[in-house]
Design a protein around this motif. Structure first.
Motif, PDB file in Angstrom:
ATOM      1  N   HIS A   1      20.350  63.131  41.607  1.00 51.00           N
ATOM      2  CA  HIS A   1      20.649  64.303  42.017  1.00 51.00           C
ATOM      3  C   HIS A   1      21.790  65.142  42.556  1.00 51.00           C
ATOM      4  N   LYS A   2      21.839  66.958  42.405  1.00 54.29           N
ATOM      5  CA  LYS A   2      23.153  66.780  42.731  1.00 54.29           C
ATOM      6  C   LYS A   2      22.424  67.109  44.161  1.00 54.29           C
ATOM      7  N   VAL A   3      23.018  67.361  45.308  1.00 55.27           N
ATOM      8  CA  VAL A   3      22.604  67.281  46.551  1.00 55.27           C
ATOM      9  C   VAL A   3      23.701  68.837  47.376  1.00 55.27           C
ATOM     10  N   THR A   4      22.707  68.961  47.191  1.00 50.69           N
ATOM     11  CA  THR A   4      23.270  70.206  48.274  1.00 50.69           C
ATOM     12  C   THR A   4      23.185  70.482  49.952  1.00 50.69           C
ATOM     13  N   SER A   5      24.118  71.437  50.358  1.00 45.64           N
ATOM     14  CA  SER A   5      23.737  71.038  51.927  1.00 45.64           C
ATOM     15  C   SER A   5      23.145  72.015  52.835  1.00 45.64           C
ATOM     16  N   GLY A   6      21.984  71.895  53.717  1.00 43.29           N
ATOM     17  CA  GLY A   6      21.303  72.653  53.959  1.00 43.29           C
ATOM     18  C   GLY A   6      19.544  72.351  54.241  1.00 43.29           C
ATOM     19  N   LYS A   7      19.665  70.816  53.053  1.00 44.12           N
ATOM     20  CA  LYS A   7      17.622  70.403  52.367  1.00 44.12           C
ATOM     21  C   LYS A   7      17.974  69.788  53.427  1.00 44.12           C
ATOM     22  N   ALA A   8      16.127  70.010  53.683  1.00 44.31           N
ATOM     23  CA  ALA A   8      16.098  68.854  54.979  1.00 44.31           C
ATOM     24  C   ALA A   8      15.550  67.341  53.754  1.00 44.31           C
ATOM     25  N   SER A   9      15.233  67.568  52.673  1.00 45.80           N
ATOM     26  CA  SER A   9      15.323  65.635  52.078  1.00 45.80           C
ATOM     27  C   SER A   9      16.142  65.492  50.933  1.00 45.80           C
ATOM     28  N   VAL A  10      17.151  64.053  50.744  1.00 45.36           N
ATOM     29  CA  VAL A  10      17.686  64.967  48.810  1.00 45.36           C
ATOM     30  C   VAL A  10      16.612  63.350  48.266  1.00 45.36           C
TER      31      VAL A  10
ATOM     32  N   ARG B   1      20.325  64.990  55.739  1.00 46.66           N
ATOM     33  CA  ARG B   1      20.851  66.627  56.421  1.00 46.66           C
ATOM     34  C   ARG B   1      21.923  67.039  56.389  1.00 46.66           C
ATOM     35  N   ASP B   2      21.973  65.875  57.547  1.00 50.07           N
ATOM     36  CA  ASP B   2      23.699  65.656  58.439  1.00 50.07           C
ATOM     37  C   ASP B   2      24.153  64.848  56.810  1.00 50.07           C
ATOM     38  N   LEU B   3      24.654  64.212  56.540  1.00 44.39           N
ATOM     39  CA  LEU B   3      25.070  63.318  55.433  1.00 44.39           C
ATOM     40  C   LEU B   3      25.654  64.115  54.533  1.00 44.39           C
ATOM     41  N   ALA B   4      24.197  64.650  53.903  1.00 43.66           N
ATOM     42  CA  ALA B   4      24.232  66.035  53.198  1.00 43.66           C
ATOM     43  C   ALA B   4      25.221  66.696  53.154  1.00 43.66           C
ATOM     44  N   GLY B   5      25.263  67.300  54.741  1.00 47.59           N
ATOM     45  CA  GLY B   5      25.969  68.373  55.051  1.00 47.59           C
ATOM     46  C   GLY B   5      28.050  68.273  55.165  1.00 47.59           C
ATOM     47  N   GLY B   6      27.309  67.362  55.497  1.00 44.84           N
ATOM     48  CA  GLY B   6      28.844  66.443  55.761  1.00 44.84           C
ATOM     49  C   GLY B   6      29.661  66.613  54.805  1.00 44.84           C
ATOM     50  N   LEU B   7      29.425  65.306  53.564  1.00 49.07           N
ATOM     51  CA  LEU B   7      30.101  65.306  52.546  1.00 49.07           C
ATOM     52  C   LEU B   7      29.800  66.704  51.584  1.00 49.07           C
ATOM     53  N   THR B   8      29.552  67.730  51.728  1.00 51.29           N
ATOM     54  CA  THR B   8      28.987  68.627  50.437  1.00 51.29           C
ATOM     55  C   THR B   8      30.253  69.748  51.060  1.00 51.29           C
ATOM     56  N   ALA B   9      29.959  69.131  52.555  1.00 52.50           N
ATOM     57  CA  ALA B   9      31.846  70.089  53.168  1.00 52.50           C
ATOM     58  C   ALA B   9      32.974  69.699  52.335  1.00 52.50           C
TER      59      ALA B   9
ATOM     60  N   HIS C   1      33.576  67.962  49.723  1.00 54.11           N
ATOM     61  CA  HIS C   1      33.957  67.571  48.091  1.00 54.11           C
ATOM     62  C   HIS C   1      33.278  68.888  47.386  1.00 54.11           C
ATOM     63  N   GLU C   2      33.470  69.314  46.486  1.00 53.16           N
ATOM     64  CA  GLU C   2      33.254  69.756  45.646  1.00 53.16           C
ATOM     65  C   GLU C   2      31.664  69.496  44.916  1.00 53.16           C
ATOM     66  N   HIS C   3      31.307  67.973  44.640  1.00 50.94           N
ATOM     67  CA  HIS C   3      30.495  67.695  44.458  1.00 50.94           C
ATOM     68  C   HIS C   3      30.386  66.559  44.355  1.00 50.94           C
ATOM     69  N   VAL C   4      28.813  66.343  45.234  1.00 48.86           N
ATOM     70  CA  VAL C   4      28.011  65.788  45.880  1.00 48.86           C
ATOM     71  C   VAL C   4      26.507  65.004  45.080  1.00 48.86           C
ATOM     72  N   TRP C   5      26.495  63.385  44.089  1.00 51.23           N
ATOM     73  CA  TRP C   5      24.775  63.298  43.788  1.00 51.23           C
ATOM     74  C   TRP C   5      24.276  62.138  44.377  1.00 51.23           C
ATOM     75  N   ASN C   6      23.587  61.956  44.536  1.00 50.25           N
ATOM     76  CA  ASN C   6      22.669  61.239  45.069  1.00 50.25           C
ATOM     77  C   ASN C   6      22.118  60.414  43.729  1.00 50.25           C
ATOM     78  N   LEU C   7      22.536  58.728  43.477  1.00 52.23           N
ATOM     79  CA  LEU C   7      22.245  58.377  42.177  1.00 52.23           C
ATOM     80  C   LEU C   7      21.142  56.810  42.967  1.00 52.23           C
ATOM     81  N   TYR C   8      19.749  57.332  41.893  1.00 53.11           N
ATOM     82  CA  TYR C   8      19.213  56.560  42.629  1.00 53.11           C
ATOM     83  C   TYR C   8      18.763  55.366  41.387  1.00 53.11           C
ATOM     84  N   GLY C   9      18.789  53.915  41.849  1.00 52.10           N
ATOM     85  CA  GLY C   9      17.917  52.795  40.594  1.00 52.10           C
ATOM     86  C   GLY C   9      18.457  51.429  41.857  1.00 52.10           C
ATOM     87  N   PRO C  10      17.311  50.724  40.813  1.00 57.07           N
ATOM     88  CA  PRO C  10      17.443  49.382  41.808  1.00 57.07           C
ATOM     89  C   PRO C  10      18.115  48.588  40.829  1.00 57.07           C
ATOM     90  N   SER C  11      18.599  47.572  41.521  1.00 59.78           N
ATOM     91  CA  SER C  11      19.643  46.423  40.226  1.00 59.78           C
ATOM     92  C   SER C  11      18.579  46.378  38.739  1.00 59.78           C
TER      93      SER C  11
END
Length: 81
Positions: A37-46, A8-16, A18-28
């Motif tokens: 997933h588009k990240v928004t601040s204030g969420k307990a999880s991403v 949540r701290d990381l998401a809050g810092g990044l969204t503060a 940058h206008e757009h922050v995305w969590n991109l998941y994928g195994p190699s």
């Protein structure tokens, strides 16, 4: 900078900063990323988000059967035919 911080701290810092922050998941094994997933601040999880085109995400038990929502299991990715 984020060592020891919560997601949540990381998401809050990044969204503060940058206008757009995305969590991109994928195994190699699949591609560079398979879900997003588009990240928004204030969420307990991403969340890892929704699968990209032609991909499906499943959570399976030890017998490779789907588990109910909220139950732990192995994340499995599949290509849609």
């Amino acid at each position: 900078m984020w060592w020891g911080s919560t997601i949540r701290d990381l998401a809050g810092g990044l969204t503060a900063c940058h206008e757009h922050v995305w969590n991109l998941y994928g195994p190699s094994e699949t591609t560079i990323w398979s879900a997003l997933h588009k990240v928004t601040s204030g969420k307990a999880s991403v969340p890892i988000g929704h699968p990209i085109w032609n991909t499906q995400l499943y959570v399976l038990d030890g017998g490779l059967e789907p588990v109910p929502v909220g139950v732990s299991g192995e994340l499995t990715l599949a290509e849609l035919a």
